[in-house]
Design an enzyme around this catalytic site. Structure first.
Site, PDB file in Angstrom:
ATOM      1  N   HIS A 269      -7.951 -13.723  -4.161  1.00  0.00           N
ATOM      2  CA  HIS A 269      -7.582 -14.775  -5.128  1.00  0.00           C
ATOM      3  C   HIS A 269      -8.623 -14.783  -6.243  1.00  0.00           C
ATOM      4  O   HIS A 269      -8.839 -13.772  -6.878  1.00  0.00           O
ATOM      5  CB  HIS A 269      -7.463 -16.106  -4.369  1.00  0.00           C
ATOM      6  CG  HIS A 269      -6.871 -17.264  -5.121  1.00  0.00           C
ATOM      7  ND1 HIS A 269      -6.233 -17.154  -6.307  1.00  0.00           N
ATOM      8  CD2 HIS A 269      -6.837 -18.589  -4.811  1.00  0.00           C
ATOM      9  CE1 HIS A 269      -5.828 -18.350  -6.722  1.00  0.00           C
ATOM     10  NE2 HIS A 269      -6.185 -19.246  -5.825  1.00  0.00           N
ATOM     11  N   HIS A 308       0.300  -8.980  -8.062  1.00  0.00           N
ATOM     12  CA  HIS A 308       0.442 -10.443  -8.104  1.00  0.00           C
ATOM     13  C   HIS A 308       1.679 -10.841  -7.315  1.00  0.00           C
ATOM     14  O   HIS A 308       2.684 -10.139  -7.314  1.00  0.00           O
ATOM     15  CB  HIS A 308       0.594 -10.920  -9.567  1.00  0.00           C
ATOM     16  CG  HIS A 308       0.260 -12.347  -9.754  1.00  0.00           C
ATOM     17  ND1 HIS A 308       1.177 -13.350  -9.532  1.00  0.00           N
ATOM     18  CD2 HIS A 308      -0.891 -12.952 -10.099  1.00  0.00           C
ATOM     19  CE1 HIS A 308       0.601 -14.516  -9.761  1.00  0.00           C
ATOM     20  NE2 HIS A 308      -0.655 -14.299 -10.103  1.00  0.00           N
ATOM     21  N   ASP A 364      -7.528 -11.154 -13.303  1.00  0.00           N
ATOM     22  CA  ASP A 364      -8.898 -10.822 -12.878  1.00  0.00           C
ATOM     23  C   ASP A 364      -9.347  -9.426 -13.294  1.00  0.00           C
ATOM     24  O   ASP A 364     -10.517  -9.080 -13.138  1.00  0.00           O
ATOM     25  CB  ASP A 364      -8.997 -10.945 -11.351  1.00  0.00           C
ATOM     26  CG  ASP A 364      -8.881 -12.399 -10.917  1.00  0.00           C
ATOM     27  OD1 ASP A 364      -8.005 -12.703 -10.085  1.00  0.00           O
ATOM     28  OD2 ASP A 364      -9.634 -13.229 -11.459  1.00  0.00           O
TER      29      ASP A 364
HETATM   30  C1  SDX Z   1      -5.157 -14.433  -8.614  1.00  0.00           C
HETATM   31  O1  SDX Z   1      -1.068 -16.765  -7.172  1.00  0.00           O
HETATM   32  C2  SDX Z   1      -1.644 -16.795  -8.296  1.00  0.00           C
HETATM   33  O2  SDX Z   1      -1.109 -17.235  -9.289  1.00  0.00           O
HETATM   34  C3  SDX Z   1      -3.084 -16.296  -8.319  1.00  0.00           C
HETATM   35  C4  SDX Z   1      -3.741 -16.222  -9.666  1.00  0.00           C
HETATM   36  C5  SDX Z   1      -3.968 -17.602 -10.242  1.00  0.00           C
HETATM   37  O3  SDX Z   1      -4.078 -17.723 -11.471  1.00  0.00           O
HETATM   38  O4  SDX Z   1      -4.160 -18.547  -9.452  1.00  0.00           O
HETATM   39  O5  SDX Z   1      -2.929 -15.479 -10.565  1.00  0.00           O
HETATM   40  C6  SDX Z   1      -5.114 -15.571  -9.571  1.00  0.00           C
HETATM   41  O6  SDX Z   1      -5.469 -14.627  -7.463  1.00  0.00           O
HETATM   42  C7  SDX Z   1      -4.756 -13.063  -9.101  1.00  0.00           C
HETATM   43  C8  SDX Z   1      -4.734 -11.995  -7.953  1.00  0.00           C
HETATM   44  C9  SDX Z   1      -6.164 -11.503  -7.745  1.00  0.00           C
HETATM   45  N1  SDX Z   1      -6.250 -10.633  -6.572  1.00  0.00           N
HETATM   46  C10 SDX Z   1      -6.417  -9.324  -6.670  1.00  0.00           C
HETATM   47  O7  SDX Z   1      -6.457  -8.709  -7.739  1.00  0.00           O
HETATM   48  C11 SDX Z   1      -6.586  -8.594  -5.334  1.00  0.00           C
HETATM   49  C12 SDX Z   1      -5.708  -7.356  -5.307  1.00  0.00           C
HETATM   50  N2  SDX Z   1      -4.318  -7.769  -5.320  1.00  0.00           N
HETATM   51  C13 SDX Z   1      -3.635  -7.801  -4.019  1.00  0.00           C
HETATM   52  O8  SDX Z   1      -4.439  -8.214  -2.953  1.00  0.00           O
HETATM   53  C14 SDX Z   1      -2.253  -8.426  -4.115  1.00  0.00           C
HETATM   54  O9  SDX Z   1      -1.622  -7.874  -5.193  1.00  0.00           O
HETATM   55  C15 SDX Z   1      -2.107  -9.938  -4.190  1.00  0.00           C
HETATM   56  C16 SDX Z   1      -2.864 -10.640  -3.125  1.00  0.00           C
HETATM   57  C17 SDX Z   1      -2.550 -10.446  -5.510  1.00  0.00           C
HETATM   58  C18 SDX Z   1      -0.614 -10.249  -4.026  1.00  0.00           C
HETATM   59  O10 SDX Z   1      -0.283  -9.837  -2.759  1.00  0.00           O
HETATM   60  P1  SDX Z   1       1.226 -10.003  -2.205  1.00  0.00           P
HETATM   61  O11 SDX Z   1       2.091 -10.736  -3.138  1.00  0.00           O
HETATM   62  O12 SDX Z   1       1.122 -10.520  -0.811  1.00  0.00           O
HETATM   63  O13 SDX Z   1       1.741  -8.538  -2.231  1.00  0.00           O
HETATM   64  P2  SDX Z   1       1.695  -7.570  -1.007  1.00  0.00           P
HETATM   65  O14 SDX Z   1       0.320  -7.584  -0.406  1.00  0.00           O
HETATM   66  O15 SDX Z   1       2.858  -7.899  -0.134  1.00  0.00           O
HETATM   67  O16 SDX Z   1       1.891  -6.151  -1.729  1.00  0.00           O
HETATM   68  C19 SDX Z   1       3.151  -5.557  -1.837  1.00  0.00           C
HETATM   69  C20 SDX Z   1       2.828  -4.058  -1.763  1.00  0.00           C
HETATM   70  C21 SDX Z   1       2.067  -3.655  -0.501  1.00  0.00           C
HETATM   71  O17 SDX Z   1       2.349  -2.285  -0.281  1.00  0.00           O
HETATM   72  P3  SDX Z   1       3.358  -1.885   0.932  1.00  0.00           P
HETATM   73  O18 SDX Z   1       2.891  -2.630   2.188  1.00  0.00           O
HETATM   74  O19 SDX Z   1       4.724  -2.383   0.460  1.00  0.00           O
HETATM   75  O20 SDX Z   1       3.261  -0.384   1.047  1.00  0.00           O
HETATM   76  O21 SDX Z   1       1.952  -3.709  -2.859  1.00  0.00           O
HETATM   77  C22 SDX Z   1       0.706  -3.249  -2.327  1.00  0.00           C
HETATM   78  C23 SDX Z   1       0.621  -3.756  -0.903  1.00  0.00           C
HETATM   79  O22 SDX Z   1      -0.212  -2.882  -0.110  1.00  0.00           O
HETATM   80  N3  SDX Z   1      -0.336  -3.835  -3.153  1.00  0.00           N
HETATM   81  C24 SDX Z   1      -1.401  -3.167  -3.583  1.00  0.00           C
HETATM   82  C25 SDX Z   1      -2.120  -4.093  -4.364  1.00  0.00           C
HETATM   83  N4  SDX Z   1      -1.481  -5.269  -4.366  1.00  0.00           N
HETATM   84  C26 SDX Z   1      -0.387  -5.118  -3.607  1.00  0.00           C
HETATM   85  N5  SDX Z   1      -1.805  -1.891  -3.382  1.00  0.00           N
HETATM   86  C27 SDX Z   1      -2.954  -1.555  -3.988  1.00  0.00           C
HETATM   87  N6  SDX Z   1      -3.691  -2.377  -4.754  1.00  0.00           N
HETATM   88  C28 SDX Z   1      -3.307  -3.650  -4.965  1.00  0.00           C
HETATM   89  N7  SDX Z   1      -4.045  -4.465  -5.727  1.00  0.00           N
END
Ligand code: SDX
Length: 434
Positions: A269, A308, A364
């Site tokens: 997050h 996201h 971020d």
């Molecule tokens: C913020 O919610 C908000 O609005 C948050 C925010 C706010 O203003 O409050 O916008 C701020 O928290 C932004 C996000 C910051 N976090 C990161 O940058 C960390 C990296 N991102 C991931 O951890 C992820 O994208 C999330 C946590 C942000 C979202 O995760 P989801 O919605 O649960 O998506 P998921 O994990 O189900 O991913 C779907 C697929 C998966 O692959 P498969 O299992 O289908 O093979 O996409 C992949 C994930 O492994 N994936 C990524 C990835 N994010 C998702 N693969 C590599 N790198 C990534 N960053």
């Protein structure tokens, strides 16, 4: 063919058919409780781990369109607000629902400016932290400590008390954040200077040394103001959900904000901006980017700052942050890490692994590069997220408290454990393999 805003379901366990209303694109979970197999059956519950497809509330504060990459605060596009408002002006909009006129804005700024001081007991409380305590942990603990200073905050159903705590928190977050930084680097605390605006004063409390008056670079102060606007609210993200949940038990807003900040600190997050800088440091050069991307595609690591839950398009905030970076670098000089970030983005946006998963830069991805150029250490980055998001948390908290549909948050579960086990006194329990 008659069409209506209803959903008709047949429970094949009983062959009974039910029709439930569809309102605003949703069905009410409680309408499924009637679907039972008999008197003993509790009724259907909707299962949605991590709330990936569950609306927890009705809100008029922030609108997101994840497919189109749209973000609006109270109906105003984020692009207009970032370009034409100050952060405190947007804070007013989020809390009151309307942009203030000149008199309202001047009064609001005066109020917030005169709530920047901390009670001396809180300052002394902060002196107890280890010299190398993480600023985010100091911030959370110190915000919770404010609960001891303002017992009147427990009157959460009193609008005047809610507004007083709201002003106190907006005014004091930069002070606590700056003191967390000064403690971390061993410098004496700098008290607020009410002649300065919100971000100039924050910079004063962070970086003034022996000069009698701090002179903030106006380009950097404005860049911080824009970044604060972009981070102010984001509908039902993890930390806002925490704020609403803790607030639903009628806990006071200092404890609720401290809880929300705890949720924000996680690397998935708000902690992601600090992780992005660690990632860019680990990559080191543009030449190392392809190998790093491969490790992400092999599933060993995530590309921090990408992806996201809602945005399946470019995060509109990331676009504005990228533009703001150019203005900052004209003052600070270009952060070489930007070249690595741009190469990461270039490769990722054309790679099927990221394209198929609709992974784009989020808020971020670029923010840390700016913060570092302005002079912040990475362990301050999430603190910089928490300061402005305090406004969003408080606006959402207020909305929850006055929403007649809301009450204490308490989800159900699917029980997977054992039942009705026979108790065995400790003397009779055999040796258990450890
Ligand atoms: C913020 O919610 C908000 O609005 C948050 C925010 C706010 O203003 O409050 O916008 C701020 O928290 C932004 C996000 C910051 N976090 C990161 O940058 C960390 C990296 N991102 C991931 O951890 C992820 O994208 C999330 C946590 C942000 C979202 O995760 P989801 O919605 O649960 O998506 P998921 O994990 O189900 O991913 C779907 C697929 C998966 O692959 P498969 O299992 O289908 O093979 O996409 C992949 C994930 O492994 N994936 C990524 C990835 N994010 C998702 N693969 C590599 N790198 C990534 N960053």
């Amino acid at each position: 063919m008659m069409t209506s805003n209803t959903l008709t379901v047949t429970d094949n366990r009983t062959n009974r058919t039910y029709t439930v209303p569809i309102t605003d694109g949703t069905v009410r979970a409680m309408d499924f409780r009637q679907m039972r197999t008999g008197e003993e059956d509790f009724g259907l519950i909707l299962y949605d781990p991590a709330f990936t497809n569950t609306a927890s509330c009705r809100s008029s504060i922030t609108y997101l369109d994840g497919e189109r990459g749209i973000l609006e605060y109270r109906g105003y596009p984020i692009e207009d607000l970032a370009e034409r408002c100050t952060f405190l002006e947007v804070a007013y909009l989020l809390l009151f629902g309307e942009l203030p006129n000149k008199a309202e804005l001047d009064a609001w700024v005066f109020e917030i400016t005169h709530h920047t001081m901390l009670h001396e007991t809180t300052r002394k409380f902060m002196e107890g932290f280890r010299y190398d305590a993480h600023p985010m942990s100091m911030l959370m603990s110190s915000v919770a400590a404010l609960s001891t200073v303002y017992p009147d905050a427990k009157e959460v159903h009193n609008p005047a008390s809610r507004m007083l705590q709201t002003k106190r928190l907006i005014g004091k977050m930069p002070t606590i954040a700056a003191m967390s930084y000064r403690h971390n680097v061993g410098f004496p605390y700098v008290y607020p200077d009410n002649d300065l605006n919100y971000t100039e004063n924050f910079m004063n409390m962070l970086w003034r040394m022996v000069e009698p008056k701090y002179a903030a670079n106006p380009v950097l102060a404005r860049a911080l103001d824009i970044l604060f606007i972009l981070h102010a609210d984001h509908e039902q993200n993890c930390s806002t959900n925490t704020m609403r949940s803790v607030g639903s038990s009628l806990a006071d807003p200092y404890l609720a904000v401290a809880s929300a900040a705890a949720a924000l600190s996680g690397p998935l997050h708000g902690g992601a901006n600090e992780e992005v800088l660690k990632m860019l440091d680990e990559i080191g050069t543009k030449e190392n980017v392809p190998a790093y991307i491969q490790r992400v595609k092999d599933g060993h690591i995530k590309l921090m700052g990408f992806g996201h839950r809602v945005y399946k398009n470019y995060d509109p905030r990331a676009k504005i942050i990228k533009r703001t970076a150019d203005q900052v670098f004209q003052v600070t000089g270009r952060n070489p890490k930007l070249d690595i970030a741009l190469e990461l983005e270039r490769i990722a946006l054309q790679d099927p692994y990221f394209v198929s998963r609709k992974l784009y830069p989020n808020v971020d991805f670029y923010s840390g590069i700016i913060y570092q150029a302005v002079g912040f250490k990475p362990d301050m980055f999430t603190v910089l997220f928490a300061i402005p998001r305090t406004v969003g948390w408080l606006a959402q908290w207020q909305e929850m408290l006055i929403d007649s549909e809301q009450k204490i948050a308490r989800p159900r579960q699917i029980y997977t454990g054992q039942r009705n086990r026979k108790f065995v006194p400790v003397a009779e329990r055999g040796a258990v393999a450890v």
